[in-house]
Design a protein around this motif. Structure first.
Motif, PDB file in Angstrom:
ATOM      1  N   VAL A 181      42.459  42.333  31.986  1.00 26.77           N
ATOM      2  CA  VAL A 181      42.458  43.796  32.044  1.00 26.77           C
ATOM      3  C   VAL A 181      41.929  44.269  33.397  1.00 26.77           C
ATOM      4  O   VAL A 181      40.758  44.114  33.713  1.00 26.77           O
ATOM      5  N   ALA A 182      42.853  44.812  34.179  1.00 23.59           N
ATOM      6  CA  ALA A 182      42.479  45.480  35.430  1.00 23.59           C
ATOM      7  C   ALA A 182      42.316  46.964  35.097  1.00 23.59           C
ATOM      8  O   ALA A 182      41.693  47.336  34.089  1.00 23.59           O
ATOM      9  N   SER A 183      42.943  47.826  35.867  1.00 28.16           N
ATOM     10  CA  SER A 183      42.814  49.274  35.691  1.00 28.16           C
ATOM     11  C   SER A 183      43.660  49.916  36.784  1.00 28.16           C
ATOM     12  O   SER A 183      44.011  49.234  37.762  1.00 28.16           O
ATOM     13  N   VAL A 184      43.958  51.199  36.678  1.00 32.74           N
ATOM     14  CA  VAL A 184      44.549  51.857  37.858  1.00 32.74           C
ATOM     15  C   VAL A 184      43.558  51.756  39.016  1.00 32.74           C
ATOM     16  O   VAL A 184      43.947  51.751  40.178  1.00 32.74           O
ATOM     17  N   GLY A 185      42.263  51.607  38.680  1.00 40.34           N
ATOM     18  CA  GLY A 185      41.244  51.333  39.700  1.00 40.34           C
ATOM     19  C   GLY A 185      41.383  49.931  40.295  1.00 40.34           C
ATOM     20  O   GLY A 185      40.622  49.559  41.179  1.00 40.34           O
ATOM     21  N   GLY A 186      42.328  49.150  39.817  1.00 44.56           N
ATOM     22  CA  GLY A 186      42.656  47.856  40.427  1.00 44.56           C
ATOM     23  C   GLY A 186      43.878  47.968  41.323  1.00 44.56           C
ATOM     24  O   GLY A 186      44.331  46.982  41.906  1.00 44.56           O
ATOM     25  N   ILE A 187      44.423  49.194  41.421  1.00 45.58           N
ATOM     26  CA  ILE A 187      45.627  49.444  42.229  1.00 45.58           C
ATOM     27  C   ILE A 187      45.289  50.402  43.371  1.00 45.58           C
ATOM     28  O   ILE A 187      45.812  50.327  44.463  1.00 45.58           O
ATOM     29  N   ARG A 188      44.391  51.337  43.089  1.00 46.94           N
ATOM     30  CA  ARG A 188      44.028  52.355  44.083  1.00 46.94           C
ATOM     31  C   ARG A 188      42.514  52.643  43.967  1.00 46.94           C
ATOM     32  O   ARG A 188      41.847  52.083  43.099  1.00 46.94           O
ATOM     33  N   GLY A 189      42.011  53.508  44.816  1.00 44.22           N
ATOM     34  CA  GLY A 189      40.590  53.860  44.760  1.00 44.22           C
ATOM     35  C   GLY A 189      40.313  54.909  43.689  1.00 44.22           C
ATOM     36  O   GLY A 189      41.209  55.653  43.288  1.00 44.22           O
ATOM     37  N   VAL A 190      39.085  54.939  43.199  1.00 41.70           N
ATOM     38  CA  VAL A 190      38.637  55.975  42.264  1.00 41.70           C
ATOM     39  C   VAL A 190      37.286  56.471  42.776  1.00 41.70           C
ATOM     40  O   VAL A 190      36.348  55.667  42.917  1.00 41.70           O
ATOM     41  N   ILE A 191      37.206  57.752  43.072  1.00 37.58           N
ATOM     42  CA  ILE A 191      35.985  58.310  43.659  1.00 37.58           C
ATOM     43  C   ILE A 191      34.758  57.991  42.801  1.00 37.58           C
ATOM     44  O   ILE A 191      34.816  58.094  41.569  1.00 37.58           O
ATOM     45  N   ASN A 192      33.680  57.576  43.452  1.00 40.43           N
ATOM     46  CA  ASN A 192      32.385  57.302  42.822  1.00 40.43           C
ATOM     47  C   ASN A 192      32.369  56.079  41.907  1.00 40.43           C
ATOM     48  O   ASN A 192      31.508  55.955  41.042  1.00 40.43           O
ATOM     49  N   GLN A 193      33.348  55.169  42.081  1.00 40.15           N
ATOM     50  CA  GLN A 193      33.361  53.968  41.229  1.00 40.15           C
ATOM     51  C   GLN A 193      33.613  52.709  42.068  1.00 40.15           C
ATOM     52  O   GLN A 193      34.458  51.885  41.719  1.00 40.15           O
ATOM     53  N   THR A 194      32.852  52.560  43.149  1.00 39.46           N
ATOM     54  CA  THR A 194      33.123  51.442  44.065  1.00 39.46           C
ATOM     55  C   THR A 194      33.091  50.058  43.404  1.00 39.46           C
ATOM     56  O   THR A 194      34.047  49.288  43.559  1.00 39.46           O
ATOM     57  N   PRO A 195      32.039  49.696  42.655  1.00 40.78           N
ATOM     58  CA  PRO A 195      32.051  48.335  42.106  1.00 40.78           C
ATOM     59  C   PRO A 195      33.139  48.136  41.058  1.00 40.78           C
ATOM     60  O   PRO A 195      33.728  47.050  40.958  1.00 40.78           O
ATOM     61  N   TYR A 196      33.418  49.179  40.281  1.00 34.12           N
ATOM     62  CA  TYR A 196      34.487  49.091  39.279  1.00 34.12           C
ATOM     63  C   TYR A 196      35.818  48.799  39.974  1.00 34.12           C
ATOM     64  O   TYR A 196      36.556  47.889  39.584  1.00 34.12           O
ATOM     65  N   VAL A 197      36.097  49.572  41.037  1.00 29.13           N
ATOM     66  CA  VAL A 197      37.349  49.409  41.780  1.00 29.13           C
ATOM     67  C   VAL A 197      37.403  48.016  42.428  1.00 29.13           C
ATOM     68  O   VAL A 197      38.430  47.338  42.388  1.00 29.13           O
ATOM     69  N   ALA A 198      36.263  47.583  42.994  1.00 26.67           N
ATOM     70  CA  ALA A 198      36.222  46.246  43.613  1.00 26.67           C
ATOM     71  C   ALA A 198      36.504  45.176  42.559  1.00 26.67           C
ATOM     72  O   ALA A 198      37.303  44.254  42.786  1.00 26.67           O
ATOM     73  N   SER A 199      35.864  45.311  41.401  1.00 26.26           N
ATOM     74  CA  SER A 199      36.025  44.277  40.366  1.00 26.26           C
ATOM     75  C   SER A 199      37.451  44.261  39.823  1.00 26.26           C
ATOM     76  O   SER A 199      38.004  43.196  39.544  1.00 26.26           O
ATOM     77  N   LYS A 200      38.057  45.430  39.680  1.00 26.97           N
ATOM     78  CA  LYS A 200      39.400  45.476  39.081  1.00 26.97           C
ATOM     79  C   LYS A 200      40.474  45.020  40.079  1.00 26.97           C
ATOM     80  O   LYS A 200      41.482  44.436  39.686  1.00 26.97           O
ATOM     81  N   HIS A 201      40.267  45.284  41.392  1.00 24.44           N
ATOM     82  CA  HIS A 201      41.171  44.686  42.386  1.00 24.44           C
ATOM     83  C   HIS A 201      41.051  43.164  42.327  1.00 24.44           C
ATOM     84  O   HIS A 201      42.040  42.444  42.462  1.00 24.44           O
ATOM     85  N   ALA A 202      39.819  42.690  42.106  1.00 26.03           N
ATOM     86  CA  ALA A 202      39.610  41.241  42.012  1.00 26.03           C
ATOM     87  C   ALA A 202      40.332  40.663  40.790  1.00 26.03           C
ATOM     88  O   ALA A 202      40.902  39.569  40.861  1.00 26.03           O
TER      89      ALA A 202
END
Ligand code: NAD
Length: 258
Positions: free
Chosen positions: A141-162
């Protein structure tokens, strides 16, 4: 015969939200389920609900960021059912909302431990079982935060890109073993995690935050957990062949906006 008859699926974070909704879809399709979660109370409730569909359900209390606990849930699943046909590697947390420079590093590390390492440990122990038995299907399970940035969610976005990156690697390394690994990238799906995020955005009126958010979506609504469950069921099924290493958005088309 039901599509998942005699098949065993492990679902992490299966006591609530997207994990539970998917568990229900799979139970209705005849799967044996291994539900892993660190919330014991929610796990017991989920087991009672799922067994109403006649599913065999093994519950295991585990924190997916603890490697030993992950090894243990995989061993227990094999002990109980003999094989692991599907793995829904779903447990994850959002962390807190804060700008990149203000982010609490302790929470940052916790998000990475659960969302990145938890997903990694799961594949690390499930893949050898699937290799031995001749194949299997994994959905991370990634997230749209694994495709693009989401304001104020840096570690979430980093983890989901990973997660999306690890999915590609698992696909190219283990496709030869008949193991298909894909990821899903949900947009805003109305689960307890998302409801909590709306509370943080507007503590006095979370419903207003939800309505406002939905207006940005091409479909003008949030997704339903069961809709995610149906996509995951397809990706774990015998009908899904030759799709490997993809991150599939389920977001009403929202990630196409700019
Ligand atoms: P949720 O909070 O409703 O449910 C998550 C479940 O995972 C809970 O039962 C929780 O106890 C469990 N869990 C959390 N950390 C765990 C850990 N370390 N070990 C074991 N269990 C743990 O969340 P959800 O919305 O269902 O999210 C599920 C997954 O979907 C997450 O990876 C999340 O990032 C992702 N996601 C959700 C949405 C959405 O809109 N709901 C969007 C994109 C991605």
């Amino acid at each position: 015969m039901k599509a998942f008859e005699n098949k065993t699926v492990i679902i992490t974070g299966g006591a609530m939200g997207l994990g539970l909704a998917t568990a229900q879809v799979l139970a209705d399709k005849g799967a044996n389920l291994v539900i892993v979660d660190y919330n014991e109370e929610a796990l017991d409730k989920a087991k009672n609900e799922l067994e109403k569909s006649g599913a065999k359900v093994l519950t295991i209390v585990a924190d997916v960021s603890n490697e030993e606990a992950v090894k243990n849930y995989v061993d227990k699943a094999v002990e109980e059912f003999g094989h692991i046909d599907g793995f829904y590697n779903n447990a994850g947390i959002e962390g807190k909302q804060a700008s990149l420079t203000d982010y609490d590093v302790k929470i940052f590390k916790k998000v990475i431990d659960i969302n990145l390492l938890g997903v990694y440990y799961g594949m690390r122990y499930v893949i050898p079982v699937m290799q031995k038995q001749g194949g299997g299907k994994i959905v991370n399970v990634a997230s749209v935060g694994g495709i693009r940035g989401v304001i104020n969610q840096t570690p979430y976005v980093a983890s989901k890109h990973a997660v999306s990156g690890m999915t590609k690697n698992a696909a190219i390394e283990y496709g030869k073993d008949n193991i298909f690994t894909n990821a899903i990238a949900p947009g805003a799906i109305l689960t307890p995690m998302v409801a909590q995020a709306f509370k943080e955005v507007n503590p006095d009126n979370p419903k207003a935050a939800e309505t406002e958010y939905a207006q940005r979506n091409p479909t003008r609504r949030l997704g339903q957990p069961e809709e995610v469950g149906r996509l995951v069921a397809f990706l774990l099924s015998d009908d899904c062949r030759y799709v490997n290493g993809q991150t599939i958005a389920i977001d009403g088309g929202e990630s196409n906006l700019y």
